[in-house]
Motif scaffolding. Structure first.
Motif, mmCIF file in Angstrom:
data_model
loop_
_atom_site.group_PDB
_atom_site.id
_atom_site.type_symbol
_atom_site.label_atom_id
_atom_site.label_comp_id
_atom_site.label_asym_id
_atom_site.label_seq_id
_atom_site.Cartn_x
_atom_site.Cartn_y
_atom_site.Cartn_z
ATOM 1 N N PRO A 283 0.813 -1.214 0.000
ATOM 2 C CA PRO A 283 0.000 0.000 0.000
ATOM 3 C C PRO A 283 0.847 1.266 0.000
ATOM 4 O O PRO A 283 1.955 1.289 0.534
ATOM 5 N N ARG A 284 0.317 2.298 -0.606
ATOM 6 C CA ARG A 284 0.958 3.608 -0.626
ATOM 7 C C ARG A 284 0.422 4.424 0.548
ATOM 8 O O ARG A 284 -0.792 4.612 0.664
ATOM 9 N N VAL A 285 1.325 4.910 1.378
ATOM 10 C CA VAL A 285 0.949 5.641 2.592
ATOM 11 C C VAL A 285 1.353 7.100 2.459
ATOM 12 O O VAL A 285 2.526 7.416 2.235
ATOM 13 N N ALA A 286 0.382 7.994 2.620
ATOM 14 C CA ALA A 286 0.653 9.434 2.636
ATOM 15 C C ALA A 286 0.644 9.919 4.074
ATOM 16 O O ALA A 286 -0.370 9.787 4.770
ATOM 17 N N ALA A 287 1.777 10.441 4.536
ATOM 18 C CA ALA A 287 1.860 11.048 5.864
ATOM 19 C C ALA A 287 1.394 12.499 5.726
ATOM 20 O O ALA A 287 2.099 13.338 5.163
ATOM 21 N N LEU A 288 0.194 12.781 6.221
ATOM 22 C CA LEU A 288 -0.466 14.051 5.942
ATOM 23 C C LEU A 288 -0.029 15.177 6.858
ATOM 24 O O LEU A 288 0.319 14.987 8.026
ATOM 25 N N SER A 289 -0.096 16.358 6.305
ATOM 26 C CA SER A 289 0.119 17.607 7.031
ATOM 27 C C SER A 289 -0.686 18.670 6.304
ATOM 28 O O SER A 289 -1.368 18.394 5.312
ATOM 29 N N ALA A 290 -0.618 19.915 6.794
ATOM 30 C CA ALA A 290 -1.286 21.016 6.099
ATOM 31 C C ALA A 290 -0.487 21.471 4.885
ATOM 32 O O ALA A 290 -1.017 22.148 4.003
ATOM 33 N N VAL A 291 0.784 21.098 4.840
ATOM 34 C CA VAL A 291 1.668 21.528 3.754
ATOM 35 C C VAL A 291 2.479 20.333 3.285
ATOM 36 O O VAL A 291 2.525 19.290 3.951
ATOM 37 N N GLU A 292 3.142 20.485 2.143
ATOM 38 C CA GLU A 292 3.929 19.387 1.583
ATOM 39 C C GLU A 292 5.427 19.648 1.666
ATOM 40 O O GLU A 292 6.210 19.003 0.968
ATOM 41 N N VAL A 293 5.825 20.566 2.512
ATOM 42 C CA VAL A 293 7.252 20.843 2.729
ATOM 43 C C VAL A 293 7.560 20.720 4.207
ATOM 44 O O VAL A 293 6.697 20.919 5.061
ATOM 45 N N VAL A 294 8.820 20.394 4.521
ATOM 46 C CA VAL A 294 9.232 20.289 5.917
ATOM 47 C C VAL A 294 9.347 21.693 6.507
ATOM 48 O O VAL A 294 10.003 22.569 5.943
ATOM 49 N N ASN A 295 8.670 21.882 7.628
ATOM 50 C CA ASN A 295 8.679 23.171 8.328
ATOM 51 C C ASN A 295 8.982 22.910 9.795
ATOM 52 O O ASN A 295 8.172 22.281 10.489
ATOM 53 N N PRO A 296 10.132 23.355 10.304
ATOM 54 C CA PRO A 296 10.495 23.088 11.703
ATOM 55 C C PRO A 296 9.473 23.601 12.704
ATOM 56 O O PRO A 296 9.424 23.115 13.838
ATOM 57 N N ASP A 297 8.645 24.556 12.302
ATOM 58 C CA ASP A 297 7.611 25.061 13.197
ATOM 59 C C ASP A 297 6.374 24.179 13.212
ATOM 60 O O ASP A 297 5.451 24.432 13.991
ATOM 61 N N MET A 298 6.343 23.169 12.354
ATOM 62 C CA MET A 298 5.221 22.227 12.304
ATOM 63 C C MET A 298 5.768 20.817 12.539
ATOM 64 O O MET A 298 6.231 20.146 11.609
ATOM 65 N N PRO A 299 5.763 20.357 13.783
ATOM 66 C CA PRO A 299 6.384 19.065 14.127
ATOM 67 C C PRO A 299 5.877 17.894 13.288
ATOM 68 O O PRO A 299 6.631 16.959 13.010
ATOM 69 N N CYS A 300 4.607 17.930 12.874
ATOM 70 C CA CYS A 300 4.092 16.790 12.106
ATOM 71 C C CYS A 300 4.796 16.662 10.766
ATOM 72 O O CYS A 300 4.898 15.545 10.223
ATOM 73 N N THR A 301 5.328 17.757 10.215
ATOM 74 C CA THR A 301 6.074 17.645 8.953
ATOM 75 C C THR A 301 7.412 16.954 9.181
ATOM 76 O O THR A 301 7.899 16.236 8.304
ATOM 77 N N LEU A 302 8.007 17.166 10.339
ATOM 78 C CA LEU A 302 9.254 16.484 10.676
ATOM 79 C C LEU A 302 9.012 14.988 10.840
ATOM 80 O O LEU A 302 9.807 14.160 10.366
ATOM 81 N N ILE B 273 10.810 0.554 7.919
ATOM 82 C CA ILE B 273 9.379 0.301 7.780
ATOM 83 C C ILE B 273 9.210 -0.473 6.479
ATOM 84 O O ILE B 273 9.664 -0.041 5.424
ATOM 85 N N LYS B 274 8.559 -1.628 6.555
ATOM 86 C CA LYS B 274 8.522 -2.532 5.402
ATOM 87 C C LYS B 274 7.093 -2.747 4.906
ATOM 88 O O LYS B 274 6.127 -2.471 5.599
ATOM 89 N N GLY B 275 7.006 -3.273 3.689
ATOM 90 C CA GLY B 275 5.726 -3.703 3.150
ATOM 91 C C GLY B 275 4.848 -2.610 2.606
ATOM 92 O O GLY B 275 3.648 -2.820 2.392
ATOM 93 N N CYS B 276 5.425 -1.425 2.352
ATOM 94 C CA CYS B 276 4.631 -0.299 1.889
ATOM 95 C C CYS B 276 5.542 0.736 1.257
ATOM 96 O O CYS B 276 6.773 0.622 1.316
ATOM 97 N N LEU B 277 4.943 1.758 0.663
ATOM 98 C CA LEU B 277 5.644 2.959 0.232
ATOM 99 C C LEU B 277 5.118 4.116 1.062
ATOM 100 O O LEU B 277 3.906 4.224 1.276
ATOM 101 N N VAL B 278 6.010 4.963 1.539
ATOM 102 C CA VAL B 278 5.616 6.100 2.372
ATOM 103 C C VAL B 278 6.160 7.375 1.758
ATOM 104 O O VAL B 278 7.316 7.417 1.305
ATOM 105 N N ASP B 279 5.353 8.424 1.756
ATOM 106 C CA ASP B 279 5.842 9.739 1.363
ATOM 107 C C ASP B 279 5.153 10.796 2.218
ATOM 108 O O ASP B 279 3.978 10.670 2.560
ATOM 109 N N GLY B 280 5.907 11.819 2.550
ATOM 110 C CA GLY B 280 5.378 12.924 3.332
ATOM 111 C C GLY B 280 6.488 13.874 3.739
ATOM 112 O O GLY B 280 7.682 13.535 3.628
#
Length: 308
Positions: free
Chosen positions: A180-199, A213-220
């Motif tokens: 399965p393809r896994v999208a790690a969601l945030s409000a934005v698609e760039v890493v922002n140190p002020d938004m911990p979820c992007t990190l 982490i195995k058995g999938c593709l992850v992007d975020g």
């Protein structure tokens, strides 16, 4: 469900019902079963040959509610336990002792049910983190999405997100999706140190690429639009195997998951099925206000996963 989706030919979640009809009936213990939609759903699941239901709760209330909705309570085994905590313990012990295959939440608080599931002496701990997954079909998109975790873990840290992700991936594997393809969601698609979820999202992506982490593709991090829309991803200049094609949407916290899940269910015409993952058996868990259809599909998902 292959990498590209066996579901591509499906237009609703009835494939879960179809898959349950092959093989033995799963035995499901419903905790505090004195709920109209729970009884209607269990009765339909029994009629379709999917499960055998054990109704744990206040017998008089169960029989009264069953009569109200036209369900024959005599078709089920009823275990009289009028107290919420006692009913949860009785049902969990039934599963632990092999007298039931899985659990279902009825008119019981989630916290009360989980306390019984996690009991160290007689509960259903597996060593994994518990997390909730809602499997949705969204007609407008013509796709299925697994949304996690909008029901249990409030503000998960990176380690917890790894556990949530692994539970969801294992669920998809059990359904037949090999990667399965896994999208790690945030409000934005760039890493922002002020938004911990992007990190966290960037860390999860790198962990998958390095084999942690195995058995999938992850992007975020990926925003929702470029996670589910290839056009949005192209417009933002995002080139990945996940962007626009996500199967699993990993939300940053319970608030995002709760809001997104209810949007999918109530505003898009979608339908869903919800379960708790990470225990020794899946636990069918939906909102008290969810329809009998949602509860039926959730029973079917729990039954499918019980057979893995």
């Amino acid at each position: 469900m292959t990498h590209d989706g066996e579901f591509s030919s499906c237009r609703n979640l009835d494939f879960l019902l179809d898959r349950c009809r092959d093989g033995k009936r799963m035995r499901i213990a419903a905790v505090c079963a004195q709920d109209e939609d729970v009884l209607v759903a269990l009765n339909e699941a029994r009629r379709q040959g999917i499960v055998e239901g054990v109704l744990v709760g206040d017998r008089a209330k169960i029989e009264r509610v069953a009569e109200t909705v036209g369900v024959d309570a005599g078709a089920f085994e009823i275990v009289h336990e009028p107290g919420e905590a006692d009913a949860a313990e009785r049902a969990v012990r039934m599963v632990a002792e092999g007298r039931a295959d899985t659990l279902m939440k009825g008119m019981v608080k989630t916290a009360t049910l989980l306390k019984a599931v996690l009991n160290k002496e007689w509960g259903l701990r597996s060593g994994a983190l518990l997390s909730h997954l809602f499997l949705f079909y969204i007609p407008k998109m013509g796709r299925f999405y697994g949304l996690t975790d909008g029901g249990i873990n409030t503000y998960p840290d990176l380690q917890a997100k790894v556990g949530i992700l692994e539970n969801a991936v294992n669920c998809y594997h059990a359904l037949g999706c090999v990667c399965p393809r896994v999208a790690a969601l945030s409000a934005v698609e760039v890493v922002n140190p002020d938004m911990p979820c992007t990190l966290d999202a960037a860390a999860l992506t790198q962990m998958q690429r390095r084999g942690q982490i195995k058995g999938c593709l992850v992007d975020g991090p990926l925003a929702l639009d470029n996670a589910v829309s290839e056009e949005a991803a192209r417009h933002k200049g995002i080139d990945s195997d996940v962007a626009g094609k996500a199967d699993i949407l990993l939300v940053p916290d319970i608030e995002a998951g709760n809001l997104l899940g209810k949007t999918m269910l109530y505003l898009t015409g979608g339908e869903g099925a919800g379960v708790i993952l990470g225990a020794k058996v899946p636990v069918v868990l939906t909102s008290r206000i969810d329809s009998a259809r949602t509860k039926l599909l959730s029973i079917a998902l729990g039954a499918v996963l019980s057979r893995k």
